[in-house]
Every structure is written in C-alpha cells, then in structure tokens.
Design a protein around this motif. Structure first.
Motif, PDB file in Angstrom:
ATOM      1  N   LEU A  63      38.508  51.254  43.585  1.00  0.00           N
ATOM      2  CA  LEU A  63      37.768  51.402  44.840  1.00  0.00           C
ATOM      3  C   LEU A  63      38.650  51.979  45.939  1.00  0.00           C
ATOM      4  O   LEU A  63      38.202  52.815  46.714  1.00  0.00           O
ATOM      5  CB  LEU A  63      37.191  50.051  45.271  1.00  0.00           C
ATOM      6  N   HIS A  64      39.898  51.561  45.990  1.00  0.00           N
ATOM      7  CA  HIS A  64      40.804  52.048  47.036  1.00  0.00           C
ATOM      8  C   HIS A  64      41.436  53.395  46.731  1.00  0.00           C
ATOM      9  O   HIS A  64      41.824  54.113  47.652  1.00  0.00           O
ATOM     10  CB  HIS A  64      41.902  51.014  47.310  1.00  0.00           C
ATOM     11  N   PRO A  67      37.358  56.022  44.854  1.00  0.00           N
ATOM     12  CA  PRO A  67      36.010  55.451  44.980  1.00  0.00           C
ATOM     13  C   PRO A  67      34.905  56.366  44.458  1.00  0.00           C
ATOM     14  O   PRO A  67      33.896  55.888  43.965  1.00  0.00           O
ATOM     15  CB  PRO A  67      35.862  55.198  46.478  1.00  0.00           C
ATOM     16  N   CYS A  71      31.123  56.281  41.818  1.00  0.00           N
ATOM     17  CA  CYS A  71      29.830  56.948  41.994  1.00  0.00           C
ATOM     18  C   CYS A  71      29.337  57.509  40.676  1.00  0.00           C
ATOM     19  O   CYS A  71      28.156  57.442  40.359  1.00  0.00           O
ATOM     20  CB  CYS A  71      29.936  58.078  43.021  1.00  0.00           C
ATOM     21  N   THR A  95      33.730  44.430  48.534  1.00  0.00           N
ATOM     22  CA  THR A  95      32.682  45.160  49.237  1.00  0.00           C
ATOM     23  C   THR A  95      32.807  46.636  48.900  1.00  0.00           C
ATOM     24  O   THR A  95      33.871  47.229  49.057  1.00  0.00           O
ATOM     25  CB  THR A  95      32.812  44.967  50.757  1.00  0.00           C
ATOM     26  N   THR A  96      31.727  47.196  48.428  1.00  0.00           N
ATOM     27  CA  THR A  96      31.711  48.618  48.093  1.00  0.00           C
ATOM     28  C   THR A  96      30.851  49.358  49.110  1.00  0.00           C
ATOM     29  O   THR A  96      29.916  48.789  49.675  1.00  0.00           O
ATOM     30  CB  THR A  96      31.141  48.854  46.686  1.00  0.00           C
ATOM     31  N   PRO A  97      31.159  50.627  49.341  1.00  0.00           N
ATOM     32  CA  PRO A  97      30.305  51.417  50.228  1.00  0.00           C
ATOM     33  C   PRO A  97      28.919  51.570  49.610  1.00  0.00           C
ATOM     34  O   PRO A  97      28.768  51.451  48.385  1.00  0.00           O
ATOM     35  CB  PRO A  97      31.006  52.775  50.304  1.00  0.00           C
ATOM     36  N   PRO A  98      27.922  51.839  50.420  1.00  0.00           N
ATOM     37  CA  PRO A  98      26.579  52.039  49.867  1.00  0.00           C
ATOM     38  C   PRO A  98      26.537  53.242  48.918  1.00  0.00           C
ATOM     39  O   PRO A  98      27.228  54.232  49.134  1.00  0.00           O
ATOM     40  CB  PRO A  98      25.695  52.301  51.089  1.00  0.00           C
ATOM     41  N   SER A 100      24.383  55.334  48.734  1.00  0.00           N
ATOM     42  CA  SER A 100      23.870  56.509  49.453  1.00  0.00           C
ATOM     43  C   SER A 100      24.991  57.424  49.948  1.00  0.00           C
ATOM     44  O   SER A 100      24.752  58.585  50.253  1.00  0.00           O
ATOM     45  CB  SER A 100      22.997  56.072  50.629  1.00  0.00           C
ATOM     46  N   LEU A 101      26.230  56.915  50.011  1.00  0.00           N
ATOM     47  CA  LEU A 101      27.359  57.746  50.426  1.00  0.00           C
ATOM     48  C   LEU A 101      27.943  58.567  49.282  1.00  0.00           C
ATOM     49  O   LEU A 101      28.777  59.436  49.506  1.00  0.00           O
ATOM     50  CB  LEU A 101      28.465  56.882  51.040  1.00  0.00           C
ATOM     51  N   CYS A 102      27.502  58.298  48.067  1.00  0.00           N
ATOM     52  CA  CYS A 102      27.982  59.068  46.919  1.00  0.00           C
ATOM     53  C   CYS A 102      27.421  60.482  47.002  1.00  0.00           C
ATOM     54  O   CYS A 102      26.240  60.667  47.332  1.00  0.00           O
ATOM     55  CB  CYS A 102      27.518  58.444  45.605  1.00  0.00           C
ATOM     56  N   THR A 113      26.726  66.656  49.420  1.00  0.00           N
ATOM     57  CA  THR A 113      26.742  65.412  50.211  1.00  0.00           C
ATOM     58  C   THR A 113      25.458  65.216  50.952  1.00  0.00           C
ATOM     59  O   THR A 113      24.641  66.051  51.054  1.00  0.00           O
ATOM     60  CB  THR A 113      27.907  65.401  51.214  1.00  0.00           C
TER      61      THR A 113
END
Length: 113
Positions: A63-64, A67, A71, A95-98, A100-102, A113
């Motif tokens: 994740l770091h 990330p 996706c 905690t992962t980003p949503p 929808s940001l992929c 994007t």
C-alpha cells in the motif's frame, strides 16, 4: 486457484506485451508478497482468526510503495475479489484509498484517471 497462482497470473497478464530492453521486474510483481495472506483469504470464511502480522505487514508495504498494484487486483475479474481478500485491509486495520481513485483501464489496455 491458489492465491499465489492467481496473483502470478494477474501480474503476467498485466505485463504481457510490455517487454523492454530492460530486464527489471514488473513493478506489480510485489503482489506476490500477498501469498503470506493465503491462509486467511482461503481459510474458513466464518473464522474469527485475524490475518497474520506478516500478511498485514506485506499488505501495508504494498500500500505504501505500490498502491496502484492493488488497483489491478481490485479491478480484475478474479475470484480474489469475491472472497475474503476484499476484507483484508479492514482485518489488518489498514486504511486504503477508495477504489474510485484507481485509474481505469481502457479497452486498449491503457490507464486513464
């Protein structure tokens, strides 16, 4: 299909046709680190045993550092998305980003994007 096999297949498919003079490994080869999570993902779905610390550390590392590779797992049509893999971040208290940001892949295989 075992998690490791599925991840290797996913990495192979996502890198097909991307050969270059450079023999550096594909950046998403790091997904093989999630093999440490296979006992959690493919274990008894009713089990309350959390994933191992090693598994969660590997997830956090990916994740770091890469990330966008996560996706590729989420956006695949793989069986992985239909089992406990989707609960892995929550179970690891990560905690992962949503999603929808992929970036979305187009029919030509290019990301937008």
């Amino acid at each position: 299909m075992a998690l490791v096999e599925a991840l290797i297949l996913l990495v192979f498919v996502s890198t097909a046709g991307a050969a270059t003079k450079d023999t550096a490994p594909h950046p998403c080869a790091i997904l093989s680190n999630l093999s440490a999570c296979s006992s959690y993902i493919y274990g008894n779905p009713k089990s309350t045993v959390p994933p191992s610390g090693y598994c969660c550390n590997n997830l956090t590392f990916i994740l770091h550092t890469r990330p966008l590779c996560l996706c590729k797992v989420v956006q695949s049509d793989s069986y992985l998305v239909q089992n406990r893999a989707v609960d892995l971040p929550r179970s690891c208290n990560v905690t992962t980003p949503p999603v929808s940001l992929c970036p979305r892949e187009t029919s030509s295989g290019h990301e937008t994007t």
